[in-house]
Write a protein that holds these residues in place. Structure first.
Motif, PDB file in Angstrom:
ATOM      1  N   LEU A  93      13.934  -7.512  -5.704  1.00 26.11           N
ATOM      2  CA  LEU A  93      13.657  -6.173  -5.204  1.00 26.11           C
ATOM      3  C   LEU A  93      14.370  -6.076  -3.860  1.00 26.11           C
ATOM      4  O   LEU A  93      13.984  -6.744  -2.895  1.00 26.11           O
ATOM      5  N   LEU A  94      15.437  -5.288  -3.808  1.00 27.93           N
ATOM      6  CA  LEU A  94      16.307  -5.274  -2.642  1.00 27.93           C
ATOM      7  C   LEU A  94      15.766  -4.368  -1.536  1.00 27.93           C
ATOM      8  O   LEU A  94      14.833  -3.608  -1.726  1.00 27.93           O
ATOM      9  N   GLY A  95      16.406  -4.466  -0.360  1.00 27.20           N
ATOM     10  CA  GLY A  95      16.071  -3.621   0.776  1.00 27.20           C
ATOM     11  C   GLY A  95      15.170  -4.321   1.773  1.00 27.20           C
ATOM     12  O   GLY A  95      14.190  -4.956   1.383  1.00 27.20           O
ATOM     13  N   HIS A  96      15.507  -4.201   3.067  1.00 25.01           N
ATOM     14  CA  HIS A  96      14.671  -4.837   4.084  1.00 25.01           C
ATOM     15  C   HIS A  96      14.784  -4.210   5.469  1.00 25.01           C
ATOM     16  O   HIS A  96      13.961  -4.498   6.329  1.00 25.01           O
ATOM     17  N   GLU A  97      15.763  -3.340   5.721  1.00 26.36           N
ATOM     18  CA  GLU A  97      15.897  -2.683   7.030  1.00 26.36           C
ATOM     19  C   GLU A  97      15.140  -1.365   6.985  1.00 26.36           C
ATOM     20  O   GLU A  97      15.736  -0.311   6.796  1.00 26.36           O
ATOM     21  N   ALA A  98      13.834  -1.403   7.179  1.00 22.67           N
ATOM     22  CA  ALA A  98      13.039  -0.242   6.803  1.00 22.67           C
ATOM     23  C   ALA A  98      12.036   0.194   7.855  1.00 22.67           C
ATOM     24  O   ALA A  98      11.541  -0.607   8.653  1.00 22.67           O
ATOM     25  N   ALA A  99      11.728   1.481   7.799  1.00 19.30           N
ATOM     26  CA  ALA A  99      10.647   2.068   8.591  1.00 19.30           C
ATOM     27  C   ALA A  99       9.797   2.922   7.657  1.00 19.30           C
ATOM     28  O   ALA A  99      10.292   3.482   6.672  1.00 19.30           O
ATOM     29  N   GLY A 100       8.515   3.006   7.963  1.00 14.61           N
ATOM     30  CA  GLY A 100       7.631   3.801   7.126  1.00 14.61           C
ATOM     31  C   GLY A 100       6.248   3.912   7.731  1.00 14.61           C
ATOM     32  O   GLY A 100       6.024   3.567   8.901  1.00 14.61           O
ATOM     33  N   VAL A 101       5.311   4.366   6.920  1.00 13.89           N
ATOM     34  CA  VAL A 101       3.949   4.638   7.379  1.00 13.89           C
ATOM     35  C   VAL A 101       2.969   3.779   6.595  1.00 13.89           C
ATOM     36  O   VAL A 101       3.042   3.714   5.359  1.00 13.89           O
ATOM     37  N   VAL A 102       2.069   3.122   7.300  1.00 12.64           N
ATOM     38  CA  VAL A 102       1.032   2.321   6.651  1.00 12.64           C
ATOM     39  C   VAL A 102       0.094   3.229   5.870  1.00 12.64           C
ATOM     40  O   VAL A 102      -0.406   4.228   6.409  1.00 12.64           O
ATOM     41  N   GLU A 103      -0.120   2.914   4.597  1.00 13.20           N
ATOM     42  CA  GLU A 103      -1.044   3.688   3.774  1.00 13.20           C
ATOM     43  C   GLU A 103      -2.402   3.015   3.624  1.00 13.20           C
ATOM     44  O   GLU A 103      -3.424   3.683   3.518  1.00 13.20           O
ATOM     45  N   GLN A 104      -2.396   1.676   3.613  1.00 20.04           N
ATOM     46  CA  GLN A 104      -3.647   0.961   3.366  1.00 20.04           C
ATOM     47  C   GLN A 104      -3.489  -0.474   3.878  1.00 20.04           C
ATOM     48  O   GLN A 104      -2.394  -1.040   3.827  1.00 20.04           O
ATOM     49  N   VAL A 105      -4.554  -1.051   4.376  1.00 16.33           N
ATOM     50  CA  VAL A 105      -4.526  -2.447   4.812  1.00 16.33           C
ATOM     51  C   VAL A 105      -5.631  -3.220   4.108  1.00 16.33           C
ATOM     52  O   VAL A 105      -6.642  -2.650   3.669  1.00 16.33           O
ATOM     53  N   GLY A 106      -5.422  -4.528   3.993  1.00 18.79           N
ATOM     54  CA  GLY A 106      -6.388  -5.392   3.339  1.00 18.79           C
ATOM     55  C   GLY A 106      -7.415  -5.947   4.306  1.00 18.79           C
ATOM     56  O   GLY A 106      -7.376  -5.696   5.517  1.00 18.79           O
ATOM     57  N   ALA A 107      -8.306  -6.733   3.767  1.00 17.19           N
ATOM     58  CA  ALA A 107      -9.379  -7.335   4.563  1.00 17.19           C
ATOM     59  C   ALA A 107      -8.805  -8.206   5.672  1.00 17.19           C
ATOM     60  O   ALA A 107      -7.789  -8.882   5.501  1.00 17.19           O
ATOM     61  N   GLY A 108      -9.460  -8.172   6.812  1.00 19.69           N
ATOM     62  CA  GLY A 108      -9.060  -9.016   7.925  1.00 19.69           C
ATOM     63  C   GLY A 108      -7.953  -8.468   8.787  1.00 19.69           C
ATOM     64  O   GLY A 108      -7.570  -9.093   9.774  1.00 19.69           O
ATOM     65  N   VAL A 109      -7.417  -7.302   8.452  1.00 21.50           N
ATOM     66  CA  VAL A 109      -6.352  -6.690   9.253  1.00 21.50           C
ATOM     67  C   VAL A 109      -7.001  -5.730  10.239  1.00 21.50           C
ATOM     68  O   VAL A 109      -7.558  -4.699   9.845  1.00 21.50           O
ATOM     69  N   ASP A 110      -6.934  -6.059  11.524  1.00 20.96           N
ATOM     70  CA  ASP A 110      -7.586  -5.209  12.520  1.00 20.96           C
ATOM     71  C   ASP A 110      -6.625  -4.618  13.545  1.00 20.96           C
ATOM     72  O   ASP A 110      -7.054  -3.907  14.457  1.00 20.96           O
ATOM     73  N   ASP A 111      -5.315  -4.919  13.413  1.00 24.91           N
ATOM     74  CA  ASP A 111      -4.350  -4.382  14.366  1.00 24.91           C
ATOM     75  C   ASP A 111      -3.469  -3.300  13.763  1.00 24.91           C
ATOM     76  O   ASP A 111      -2.524  -2.820  14.395  1.00 24.91           O
TER      77      ASP A 111
END
Length: 361
Positions: free
Chosen positions: A60-78
């Motif tokens: 799955l190609l592509g890595h120079e990216a910007a975007g918007v966080v839609e959802q985070v998993g458990a333990g992510v507080d930042d």
């Protein structure tokens, strides 16, 4: 749960890439789901397609990216939904020997998402540089998300995710370019122009761009090159020496990744000057230098991996400088394209027709 989205996959070595359906799982512990807004077409993606990185197809190609966080998993507080982020491939671990000695930019155990993204038949995809961002939504480790000013253009600041950051960092972080230095950059693609922009940004008094393509030399001036050398017409070493009072440059950045251009960089630096290799060589390349010359000239020979950057430190700062008009990141964007045009963008890149094509999603 999972989401089906459109993405660019390289199925086999040298095969044209294709737009297909990618299944992206909801984020697990420590992960983030990001809606990709823009992703640059980097030469590294072409290396993946050609089998030059590994043979873990499909990619799955592509890595120079910007975007918007839609959802985070458990333990992510930042992070939280709605945060505007630039993706990075240096999510530092904090506990390896490099991190413990206060050099997290050299982290030896960076994080990626634990769950795989797949094709609809369950085939696991290998995401480029642990990101995989030629896709409408991607799953990454939360540490791969660096929050930046949300008013910045995604097509521009996403390029900090790889090549532009590698170039700026090679000059500023690895090479420690500074006020009144003379800096030469051999190879004026996206990475080389990043080095030129970085050297100009920190006040180098003379920034010399070297390439064989007159178009690239003209582009280099847009990023702050004060002088140019067409290496097809002028000897690189003599040309750099002539522009540095016969001494050679304080810093030479080699952004090509070939033995012959590295040798030019070595002899085009001042005594006790620095050479930084940021161009990526192929596994078969070998370098021969007289060991006495290495000893007698002193100085430093360095390699720069991702511009020795620390995303949490460097990305927000560089975005702010761009927003202030002090760093011309927008000039790296040659064109904005759709997912369906990635294969054509590879062809333009191969022929040197663009600095960066940017996929808009």
């Amino acid at each position: 749960m999972s989401t089906d989205v459109r993405g660019i996959v390289a199925a086999g070595k040298g095969e044209p890439v294709e737009v297909t359906t990618v299944r992206v799982p909801d984020p697990g512990p420590g992960e983030a789901l990001v809606r990709v807004q823009a992703c640059g077409v980097c030469h590294t993606d072409l290396h993946y397609r050609e089998g030059g990185v590994s043979d873990d197809f499909p990619f799955l190609l592509g890595h120079e990216a910007a975007g918007v966080v839609e959802q985070v998993g458990a333990g992510v507080d930042d992070l939280r939904a709605g945060d505007f982020v630039v993706l990075n491939w240096r999510a530092v671990c904090g506990v390896c020997r490099a991190c413990k000695r206060g050099e997290p930019q050299y982290c030896f155990d960076t994080h990626n998402a634990a769950q795989p993204m797949t094709l609809t038949d369950g085939t696991e995809l290998s995401p480029a540089l642990g990101i995989g961002a030629f896709v409408e939504k991607t799953l990454v480790h939360s540490g791969q998300c660096t929050k930046v000013d949300s008013s910045a253009r995604p097509a521009v600041v996403g390029l900090l995710g790889c090549g532009v950051m590698a170039g700026i960092g090679a000059a500023v972080n690895t090479g420690a370019a500074g006020l009144n230095d003379t800096v030469a950059v051999i190879g004026c693609g996206g990475v080389g122009d990043g080095s030129i922009a970085g050297a100009a940004m920190v006040g180098a008094r003379r920034v010399i761009a070297v390439d064989t393509d007159p178009r690239k030399l003209e582009w280099a001036r847009q990023f702050g090159a004060t002088h140019t050398i067409n290496a097809a017409e002028t000897d690189t070493i003599e040309g750099i020496r002539e522009l540095t009072d016969g001494n050679g440059a304080d810093l030479v950045v080699e952004a090509v990744g070939r033995p012959e251009t590295y040798e030019q960089a070595f002899y085009a630096r001042d005594l006790a000057g620095t050479v930084v290799l940021v161009g990526v060589p192929t596994p078969d390349m070998r370098l021969e230098l007289p060991l006495l010359d290495v000893f007698a000239r002193g100085g430093a020979l360095k390699s720069s991996w991702y511009g020795d950057c620390l995303p949490s430190r460097d990305f927000p700062m560089l975005v702010e400088l761009y927003q202030q008009g002090r760093l011309p990141l927008e000039k790296f964007v040659t064109e904005e394209i759709s997912l369906d045009e990635v294969e054509s963008a590879f062809d333009k890149m191969h022929h040197g027709d663009v600095l960066r094509s940017v996929v808009m999603l």
